[in-house]
Scaffold this motif. Structure first.
Motif, mmCIF file in Angstrom:
data_model
loop_
_atom_site.group_PDB
_atom_site.id
_atom_site.type_symbol
_atom_site.label_atom_id
_atom_site.label_comp_id
_atom_site.label_asym_id
_atom_site.label_seq_id
_atom_site.Cartn_x
_atom_site.Cartn_y
_atom_site.Cartn_z
ATOM 1 N N LEU A 99 -12.522 11.113 -12.132
ATOM 2 C CA LEU A 99 -12.161 10.331 -10.956
ATOM 3 C C LEU A 99 -11.552 9.003 -11.381
ATOM 4 C CD1 LEU A 99 -15.301 10.832 -8.660
ATOM 5 C CD2 LEU A 99 -13.151 12.133 -8.645
ATOM 6 N N THR A 100 -10.755 8.414 -10.514
ATOM 7 C CA THR A 100 -10.225 7.086 -10.786
ATOM 8 C C THR A 100 -11.335 6.050 -10.585
ATOM 9 O OG1 THR A 100 -9.579 6.622 -8.504
ATOM 10 C CG2 THR A 100 -7.994 7.826 -9.889
ATOM 11 N N GLY A 101 -11.040 4.827 -11.007
ATOM 12 C CA GLY A 101 -12.026 3.778 -10.809
ATOM 13 C C GLY A 101 -12.387 3.608 -9.350
ATOM 14 N N ASN A 131 -12.298 -7.398 -12.429
ATOM 15 C CA ASN A 131 -10.984 -7.402 -13.086
ATOM 16 C C ASN A 131 -10.502 -6.001 -13.438
ATOM 17 O OD1 ASN A 131 -10.713 -10.281 -13.092
ATOM 18 N ND2 ASN A 131 -12.141 -10.355 -14.818
ATOM 19 N N LEU A 132 -10.677 -5.074 -12.484
ATOM 20 C CA LEU A 132 -10.272 -3.687 -12.704
ATOM 21 C C LEU A 132 -9.244 -3.227 -11.673
ATOM 22 C CD1 LEU A 132 -13.775 -2.096 -13.472
ATOM 23 C CD2 LEU A 132 -11.899 -2.410 -15.098
ATOM 24 N N SER A 133 -8.724 -4.135 -10.871
ATOM 25 C CA SER A 133 -7.791 -3.734 -9.809
ATOM 26 C C SER A 133 -6.552 -3.031 -10.372
ATOM 27 C CB SER A 133 -7.367 -4.953 -8.984
ATOM 28 O OG SER A 133 -8.472 -5.501 -8.291
ATOM 29 N N ASP A 134 -6.057 -3.512 -11.509
ATOM 30 C CA ASP A 134 -4.852 -2.914 -12.092
ATOM 31 C C ASP A 134 -5.093 -1.490 -12.580
ATOM 32 O OD1 ASP A 134 -3.497 -5.238 -11.584
ATOM 33 O OD2 ASP A 134 -3.609 -5.999 -13.646
ATOM 34 N N ALA A 135 -6.363 -1.152 -12.806
ATOM 35 C CA ALA A 135 -6.706 0.189 -13.288
ATOM 36 C C ALA A 135 -7.374 1.026 -12.211
ATOM 37 C CB ALA A 135 -7.637 0.088 -14.503
ATOM 38 N N ALA A 139 -7.567 7.371 -14.094
ATOM 39 C CA ALA A 139 -8.787 8.135 -14.334
ATOM 40 C C ALA A 139 -9.692 7.358 -15.282
ATOM 41 C CB ALA A 139 -8.455 9.497 -14.923
ATOM 42 N N ALA A 140 -10.992 7.396 -15.022
ATOM 43 C CA ALA A 140 -11.939 6.618 -15.818
ATOM 44 C C ALA A 140 -11.906 7.015 -17.292
ATOM 45 C CB ALA A 140 -13.352 6.777 -15.258
ATOM 46 N N LYS A 141 -11.489 8.244 -17.589
ATOM 47 C CA LYS A 141 -11.449 8.678 -18.986
ATOM 48 C C LYS A 141 -10.407 7.893 -19.780
ATOM 49 C CE LYS A 141 -8.265 12.558 -18.128
ATOM 50 N NZ LYS A 141 -8.134 14.046 -18.210
ATOM 51 N N ALA A 142 -9.470 7.236 -19.092
ATOM 52 C CA ALA A 142 -8.452 6.432 -19.769
ATOM 53 C C ALA A 142 -8.894 4.996 -19.969
ATOM 54 C CB ALA A 142 -7.153 6.467 -18.961
ATOM 55 N N TYR A 143 -10.084 4.644 -19.489
ATOM 56 C CA TYR A 143 -10.587 3.280 -19.616
ATOM 57 C C TYR A 143 -11.087 3.016 -21.033
ATOM 58 C CZ TYR A 143 -10.692 2.433 -14.507
ATOM 59 O OH TYR A 143 -10.354 2.235 -13.195
ATOM 60 N N SER A 144 -10.994 1.768 -21.462
ATOM 61 C CA SER A 144 -11.615 1.364 -22.722
ATOM 62 C C SER A 144 -13.131 1.311 -22.531
ATOM 63 C CB SER A 144 -11.106 -0.006 -23.148
ATOM 64 O OG SER A 144 -11.565 -1.008 -22.230
ATOM 65 N N GLY A 146 -15.143 -1.246 -22.848
ATOM 66 C CA GLY A 146 -15.526 -2.386 -22.031
ATOM 67 C C GLY A 146 -15.227 -2.168 -20.564
ATOM 68 N N MET A 147 -14.099 -1.534 -20.256
ATOM 69 C CA MET A 147 -13.750 -1.252 -18.868
ATOM 70 C C MET A 147 -14.730 -0.266 -18.248
ATOM 71 S SD MET A 147 -9.611 -0.967 -19.336
ATOM 72 C CE MET A 147 -9.265 -0.469 -17.644
ATOM 73 N N ARG A 148 -15.141 0.718 -19.012
ATOM 74 C CA ARG A 148 -16.110 1.688 -18.485
ATOM 75 C C ARG A 148 -17.434 1.016 -18.158
ATOM 76 N NH1 ARG A 148 -15.509 7.442 -21.708
ATOM 77 N NH2 ARG A 148 -13.252 7.452 -21.856
ATOM 78 N N ARG A 149 -17.865 0.107 -19.034
ATOM 79 C CA ARG A 149 -19.132 -0.564 -18.775
ATOM 80 C C ARG A 149 -19.026 -1.461 -17.545
ATOM 81 N NH1 ARG A 149 -23.113 1.768 -19.639
ATOM 82 N NH2 ARG A 149 -24.473 0.044 -20.149
ATOM 83 N N ARG A 150 -17.861 -2.112 -17.357
ATOM 84 C CA ARG A 150 -17.673 -2.931 -16.166
ATOM 85 C C ARG A 150 -17.666 -2.059 -14.911
ATOM 86 N NH1 ARG A 150 -13.309 -5.454 -18.939
ATOM 87 N NH2 ARG A 150 -11.875 -5.104 -17.205
ATOM 88 N N LEU A 151 -17.028 -0.902 -14.998
ATOM 89 C CA LEU A 151 -17.018 0.009 -13.849
ATOM 90 C C LEU A 151 -18.423 0.528 -13.564
ATOM 91 C CD1 LEU A 151 -15.377 1.527 -11.717
ATOM 92 C CD2 LEU A 151 -15.022 3.365 -13.399
ATOM 93 N N ASP A 152 -19.166 0.810 -14.619
ATOM 94 C CA ASP A 152 -20.534 1.296 -14.453
ATOM 95 C C ASP A 152 -21.398 0.233 -13.780
ATOM 96 O OD1 ASP A 152 -22.302 3.470 -14.830
ATOM 97 O OD2 ASP A 152 -23.231 2.466 -16.525
ATOM 98 N N LEU A 153 -21.229 -1.028 -14.193
ATOM 99 C CA LEU A 153 -21.979 -2.110 -13.567
ATOM 100 C C LEU A 153 -21.547 -2.284 -12.113
ATOM 101 C CD1 LEU A 153 -24.010 -4.399 -13.726
ATOM 102 C CD2 LEU A 153 -22.253 -5.832 -14.777
#
Length: 329
Positions: A99-101, A131-135, A139-144, A146-153
């Motif tokens: 899924l996307t962010g 700070n994830l609006s641009d992403a 798809a979350a699999k393309a996140y770094s 750090g981005m995944r942890r921010r999305l998880d939080l």
């Protein structure tokens, strides 16, 4: 954790909280209080019982004995009420990588019963905050990492929880991503969220926690503010390393003879002492010269949580050990 205050002052309370897995005692009669609107850091190595404790407080596992209250509700008798108040971010990201962010956050909002429009608005609000609006449409699999942890939080905050459990949230992150997450935690607490943070990173506990509970082998072995814990072993730490490692036992015997009230820690060919009296240094240096013990290091510095943990447990956290090994390579 012995603290003054009424029950209303505390967002999280445990008394004798215990969990057995067969003959293994994973959590052993833990007493903790987390004040509302603060960060309680639970510091300990892998296997200390931190995650097991969080799972009980989050109503994912029932205690063998003892009690726990979150937001004033009993974690066993009032589990639904507890779940309505909390957010949880575990050691590993719990997002759907396909899924996307934005889709991840909208999905959680719908699971929480939000109308479609409200779930979309909350998702976009959180993406902007983290700070994830641009992403948002990636798809979350393309996140770094750090981005995944921010999305998880962000996912744990969709329901606007009053109490947040962060179970080793920065494990595996690089220093920059870790620092970004620390900033997010501080902003949440400034807005009134209570955070229980488990970590094996000494610096993380020192940076974020208003109070710390040190856990080892399922037991709470010390509590207090970072400053109070550092004071337990003395305001300063003296590290002494002989040039000849064969002299280490002679050095230990000298310290025990001259300063029987101190509790030296021997590790990596050196002795570490918590000291409050600057006069110890010249006296000890004279004794070492008299006994012809040459030194590779004789250093006095401010105590850190590293020395506190080492003094209390006799060993370092696994995180600190691995980082020391990497630095030596």
């Amino acid at each position: 954790m012995s603290q003054q205050g009424t029950a209303a002052d505390y967002a999280i309370e445990t008394e004798g909280l215990t969990k057995h897995f067969g003959d293994l005692v994973a959590v052993d009669h833990i007493d903790l209080n987390a004040r509302t609107g603060t960060v309680l850091g639970v510091l300990g190595p892998n296997g200390a019982g931190k995650t097991t404790m969080v799972r009980m407080l989050a109503t994912l596992s029932e205690p063998t004995s003892g009690t726990g209250r979150v937001g004033g509700y009993d974690i066993v008798r009032n589990a639904p009420e507890v779940r309505s108040l909390i957010g949880l971010t575990g050691q590993f990201a719990g997002i759907d990588e396909l899924l996307t962010g934005e889709e991840n956050l909208r999905f959680i909002g719908r699971l929480l019963g939000m109308p479609t429009g409200d779930a979309r608005a909350r998702a976009r609000e959180l993406l902007a905050q983290f700070n994830l609006s641009d992403a948002a449409d990636k798809a979350a699999k393309a996140y770094s990492g750090g981005m995944r942890r921010r999305l998880d939080l962000a996912a744990s905050l969709v329901g606007r929880p009053k109490i947040l459990f962060l179970d080793e949230p920065t494990t595996g992150l690089d220093p920059r991503a870790r620092g970004e997450l620390w900033g997010l935690v501080r902003s949440l607490v400034a807005d009134g969220t209570t955070v229980l943070l488990t970590t094996q990173y000494l610096e993380e506990a020192d940076q974020l926690a208003h109070e710390i509970a040190v856990i080892d082998r399922g037991k709470v072995i010390a509590t207090g503010t970072p400053t109070q814990l550092k004071a337990k072993i003395g305001g300063q730490t003296l590290r002494i390393q002989p040039e000849d490692h064969g002299q280490l036992e002679n050095l230990r015997a000298l310290v025990a003879e001259r300063y029987p009230d101190l509790d030296p820690i021997i590790e990596a060919g050196a002795i570490t002492l918590g000291v409050n009296d600057d006069a110890i240094m010249p006296t000890l240096a004279a004794d070492l010269r008299e006994r012809s013990i040459g030194l590779a290091e004789f250093h006095l510095g401010l105590s850190s949580l590293d020395e506190v943990f080492l003094t209390l447990t006799g060993h370092r956290t696994e995180a600190d050990e691995s980082e020391s090994e990497e630095a030596a390579q």
